[in-house]
Design an enzyme around this catalytic site. Structure first.
Site, PDB file in Angstrom:
ATOM      1  N   ASP A  96       0.858  -1.186   0.000  1.00 57.24           N
ATOM      2  CA  ASP A  96       0.000   0.000   0.000  1.00 57.24           C
ATOM      3  C   ASP A  96       0.895   1.236   0.000  1.00 57.24           C
ATOM      4  O   ASP A  96       2.121   1.125   0.074  1.00 57.24           O
ATOM      5  CB  ASP A  96      -0.985  -0.035   1.168  1.00 57.24           C
ATOM      6  CG  ASP A  96      -0.272   0.065   2.514  1.00 57.24           C
ATOM      7  OD1 ASP A  96       0.950   0.321   2.529  1.00 57.24           O
ATOM      8  OD2 ASP A  96      -0.946  -0.108   3.533  1.00 57.24           O
ATOM      9  N   SER A  97       0.282   2.405  -0.082  1.00 50.85           N
ATOM     10  CA  SER A  97       1.076   3.628  -0.252  1.00 50.85           C
ATOM     11  C   SER A  97       1.466   4.267   1.065  1.00 50.85           C
ATOM     12  O   SER A  97       2.289   5.174   1.088  1.00 50.85           O
ATOM     13  CB  SER A  97       0.269   4.640  -1.059  1.00 50.85           C
ATOM     14  OG  SER A  97      -0.833   5.094  -0.287  1.00 50.85           O
ATOM     15  N   GLY A  98       0.844   3.844   2.162  1.00 51.35           N
ATOM     16  CA  GLY A  98       1.051   4.511   3.447  1.00 51.35           C
ATOM     17  C   GLY A  98       0.094   5.672   3.666  1.00 51.35           C
ATOM     18  O   GLY A  98       0.015   6.221   4.768  1.00 51.35           O
ATOM     19  N   GLY A  99      -0.627   6.050   2.624  1.00 52.71           N
ATOM     20  CA  GLY A  99      -1.568   7.169   2.737  1.00 52.71           C
ATOM     21  C   GLY A  99      -2.637   6.915   3.789  1.00 52.71           C
ATOM     22  O   GLY A  99      -2.927   7.778   4.611  1.00 52.71           O
ATOM     23  N   PHE A 100      -3.187   5.710   3.775  1.00 54.05           N
ATOM     24  CA  PHE A 100      -4.257   5.402   4.733  1.00 54.05           C
ATOM     25  C   PHE A 100      -3.770   5.600   6.171  1.00 54.05           C
ATOM     26  O   PHE A 100      -4.446   6.200   6.997  1.00 54.05           O
ATOM     27  CB  PHE A 100      -4.757   3.965   4.538  1.00 54.05           C
ATOM     28  CG  PHE A 100      -5.827   3.584   5.521  1.00 54.05           C
ATOM     29  CD1 PHE A 100      -7.131   4.010   5.347  1.00 54.05           C
ATOM     30  CD2 PHE A 100      -5.521   2.824   6.636  1.00 54.05           C
ATOM     31  CE1 PHE A 100      -8.118   3.690   6.271  1.00 54.05           C
ATOM     32  CE2 PHE A 100      -6.503   2.490   7.561  1.00 54.05           C
ATOM     33  CZ  PHE A 100      -7.806   2.927   7.376  1.00 54.05           C
ATOM     34  N   ASP A 169      -2.377   8.447  -1.720  1.00 56.96           N
ATOM     35  CA  ASP A 169      -3.687   9.097  -1.743  1.00 56.96           C
ATOM     36  C   ASP A 169      -4.107   9.497  -0.351  1.00 56.96           C
ATOM     37  O   ASP A 169      -3.550   9.042   0.634  1.00 56.96           O
ATOM     38  CB  ASP A 169      -4.750   8.133  -2.314  1.00 56.96           C
ATOM     39  CG  ASP A 169      -4.993   6.933  -1.390  1.00 56.96           C
ATOM     40  OD1 ASP A 169      -4.019   6.479  -0.756  1.00 56.96           O
ATOM     41  OD2 ASP A 169      -6.138   6.477  -1.298  1.00 56.96           O
ATOM     42  N   GLY A 241     -11.141   4.697   0.186  1.00 55.36           N
ATOM     43  CA  GLY A 241     -11.954   5.722   0.836  1.00 55.36           C
ATOM     44  C   GLY A 241     -13.203   5.156   1.466  1.00 55.36           C
ATOM     45  O   GLY A 241     -13.453   3.959   1.436  1.00 55.36           O
ATOM     46  N   ASP A 290      -8.300  -6.923   0.234  1.00 61.87           N
ATOM     47  CA  ASP A 290      -7.409  -7.123   1.376  1.00 61.87           C
ATOM     48  C   ASP A 290      -8.144  -6.634   2.599  1.00 61.87           C
ATOM     49  O   ASP A 290      -8.987  -5.738   2.513  1.00 61.87           O
ATOM     50  CB  ASP A 290      -6.113  -6.323   1.194  1.00 61.87           C
ATOM     51  CG  ASP A 290      -6.353  -4.841   1.409  1.00 61.87           C
ATOM     52  OD1 ASP A 290      -6.248  -4.384   2.551  1.00 61.87           O
ATOM     53  OD2 ASP A 290      -6.676  -4.140   0.424  1.00 61.87           O
ATOM     54  N   CYS A 332     -14.862 -27.806   8.545  1.00 60.04           N
ATOM     55  CA  CYS A 332     -13.790 -26.896   8.089  1.00 60.04           C
ATOM     56  C   CYS A 332     -12.498 -27.702   7.895  1.00 60.04           C
ATOM     57  O   CYS A 332     -12.105 -28.479   8.763  1.00 60.04           O
ATOM     58  CB  CYS A 332     -13.567 -25.781   9.094  1.00 60.04           C
ATOM     59  SG  CYS A 332     -12.153 -24.733   8.688  1.00 60.04           S
ATOM     60  N   CYS A 334      -9.441 -26.757   7.949  1.00 54.74           N
ATOM     61  CA  CYS A 334      -8.201 -26.146   8.472  1.00 54.74           C
ATOM     62  C   CYS A 334      -7.543 -27.020   9.542  1.00 54.74           C
ATOM     63  O   CYS A 334      -8.155 -27.921  10.105  1.00 54.74           O
ATOM     64  CB  CYS A 334      -8.488 -24.749   9.021  1.00 54.74           C
ATOM     65  SG  CYS A 334      -9.042 -24.723  10.734  1.00 54.74           S
ATOM     66  N   CYS A 337      -9.350 -26.936  13.032  1.00 51.57           N
ATOM     67  CA  CYS A 337     -10.594 -27.714  13.120  1.00 51.57           C
ATOM     68  C   CYS A 337     -10.337 -29.216  12.975  1.00 51.57           C
ATOM     69  O   CYS A 337     -11.087 -30.031  13.516  1.00 51.57           O
ATOM     70  CB  CYS A 337     -11.598 -27.229  12.085  1.00 51.57           C
ATOM     71  SG  CYS A 337     -12.202 -25.557  12.424  1.00 51.57           S
ATOM     72  N   HIS A 363      -7.463 -20.889  10.977  1.00 51.32           N
ATOM     73  CA  HIS A 363      -8.874 -21.132  10.669  1.00 51.32           C
ATOM     74  C   HIS A 363      -9.459 -19.986   9.828  1.00 51.32           C
ATOM     75  O   HIS A 363     -10.068 -20.232   8.777  1.00 51.32           O
ATOM     76  CB  HIS A 363      -9.682 -21.300  11.963  1.00 51.32           C
ATOM     77  CG  HIS A 363     -11.155 -21.265  11.728  1.00 51.32           C
ATOM     78  ND1 HIS A 363     -11.857 -22.353  11.251  1.00 51.32           N
ATOM     79  CD2 HIS A 363     -12.061 -20.253  11.824  1.00 51.32           C
ATOM     80  CE1 HIS A 363     -13.129 -22.016  11.091  1.00 51.32           C
ATOM     81  NE2 HIS A 363     -13.272 -20.749  11.429  1.00 51.32           N
TER      82      HIS A 363
END
Ligand SMILES: [Zn+2]
Length: 408
Positions: A96-100, A169, A241, A290, A332, A334, A337, A363
């Protein structure tokens, strides 16, 4: 859009309504879409070794520019051969850009609550100044002054060596008014140009770049952003956003944004990944997702489950599970489980044993991998509508994939 197969090639392999399956060919491999992307925020998927994440079937993880630039630092990661080699992953990485994160320091918790994401707790971290060039802030680690803008973000992502970078952004929060959202979006578009100019001159030859569509909940702004980003020399589009105050508004915002995007380009819905949101996003033509949910829930003793009435989760620490010999979710596949009871995970989680978190991460990530895998099979069999409805009705992914009849 840019078309450069050396960086990225996206092949749509089947369509069912707006939903589609595809193959994303990038520098370190191929990713089958729709795909869920686990977060490797600080170079690891919480509590797991990279080989375990591969064994779960994941082909792409997301590294975090903001956290990795503060520690161990882009220079150190580059010296050690890039993030892929550093974490021993061997498959594709998106950063990611780090903006968030830097804007979360400024905007507080409201946006986090709306999107169900956790921002950086204030601690020592704080924003000093937001300007046309970027954001000046204090590190939450040591209080040092730091700066992140479009060129800096691209330089960090180049040093990390991800195969897909995101442009810098501002993620505008839900409480921002229309005027602020519009001005912020215009600046995000100027930053898009600066990111692409930097990348054109100095970026890694085989690193793809996704542009980010902002614009809040406003149809005209989302349209303007979608058209602006689609017209730029990007390899894919991410939708970021605030997407609204509830899930119904979110679907509306995604649908109106998607209608203005290039249909052939990959689309990443940022920060979204609860089971119902995944099938709804896939139904609207999204390819990549994500989200912190599977790992964050695990840290709080929560297991994903086919329970639409309780947001597809339950708290295994609740007293009623202390003597429950059944698995977290019946059927499940996994590791948690297969070998362990709810009573055991209940005990470990209450005792804050690391193994409790690990079992819940295994899980939860298995649950979402099965969900997107089932969606891919359903789209290829032209029965995604039934699959989506089964998931929303509370059928577990592995059963929904088997139950929905194949097309003749
Ligand atoms: Zn399980």
């Amino acid at each position: 859009m840019r078309s450069d197969p050396e960086r990225l090639r996206f092949e749509i392999t089947a369509r069912d309504g707006a939903a589609r399956t595809g193959r994303l060919h990038v520098a370190h491999g191929t990713v089958e879409t729709p795909a869920f992307i686990p977060l490797a925020t600080r170079g690891s998927v919480r509590s797991l070794a990279a080989s375990e994440v591969r064994d779960l079937g994941y082909e792409l993880v997301l590294g975090n520019t903001f956290h990795l630039m503060l520690s161990p630092g882009p220079g150190r990661v580059a010296e050690l051969g890039g993030l892929n080699r550093f974490m021993g992953w061997g498959r594709a990485i998106i950063t990611d850009s780090g903006g968030f994160q830097v804007f979360s320091l400024a905007h507080g918790r409201v946006a986090d609550e709306i999107k169900g994401r956790r921002g950086r707790r204030s601690g020592k971290g704080s924003v000093l100044e937001i300007g046309e060039q970027g954001v000046r802030f204090r590190s939450y680690l040591d209080g040092s002054e730091q700066f992140l803008g479009p060129q800096e973000s691209m330089a960090v992502q180049a040093a990390l060596g991800s195969v897909i970078a995101l442009t810098f952004d501002e993620c505008t929060p839900y409480h921002a008014d229309r005027d602020y959202t519009a001005r912020s979006m215009e600046r995000t578009h100027r930053w898009l140009d600066r990111c692409l100019a930097w990348h054109e001159g100095q970026g890694p030859r085989r690193q793809a770049v996704f542009g980010i569509v902002q614009g809040g909940v406003h149809e005209d702004l989302r349209r303007a952003a979608a058209e602006r980003v689609s017209a730029a020399a990007v390899d894919g589009v991410a939708i970021g956003g605030t997407l609204g105050r509830d899930k119904e508004e979110m679907r509306g915002v995604i649908a109106m944004t998607a209608s203005h995007l290039d249909t052939e380009a990959p689309r990443h819905l940022l920060g979204i990944g609860e089971p119902d949101d995944l099938v709804e996003g896939i139904a609207l033509g999204m390819d990549l997702f994500d989200c912190a949910v599977p790992t964050r829930l695990a840290r709080h003793g929560m297991a994903l489950a086919p329970l639409p009435g309780t947001r597809f989760r339950f708290d295994v620490r609740r007293a009623e599970f202390s003597g429950d010999e059944g698995p977290l979710v019946e059927g499940c596949p996994c590791a948690a489980c297969a070998d362990h009871s709810r009573a055991y995970v209940h005990f470990l989680s209450r005792a804050e044993e690391l193994t409790g978190v690990r079992l819940l991460v295994l899980h939860n990530l298995t649950y979402l991998e099965r969900l997107v895998r089932g969606a891919r099979q359903a789209i290829q069999g032209e029965r995604f509508g039934d699959y989506r409805q089964a998931i929303l009705n509370g059928v577990p992914p592995w059963r929904a994939a088997a139950l929905t009849p194949s097309a003749p």
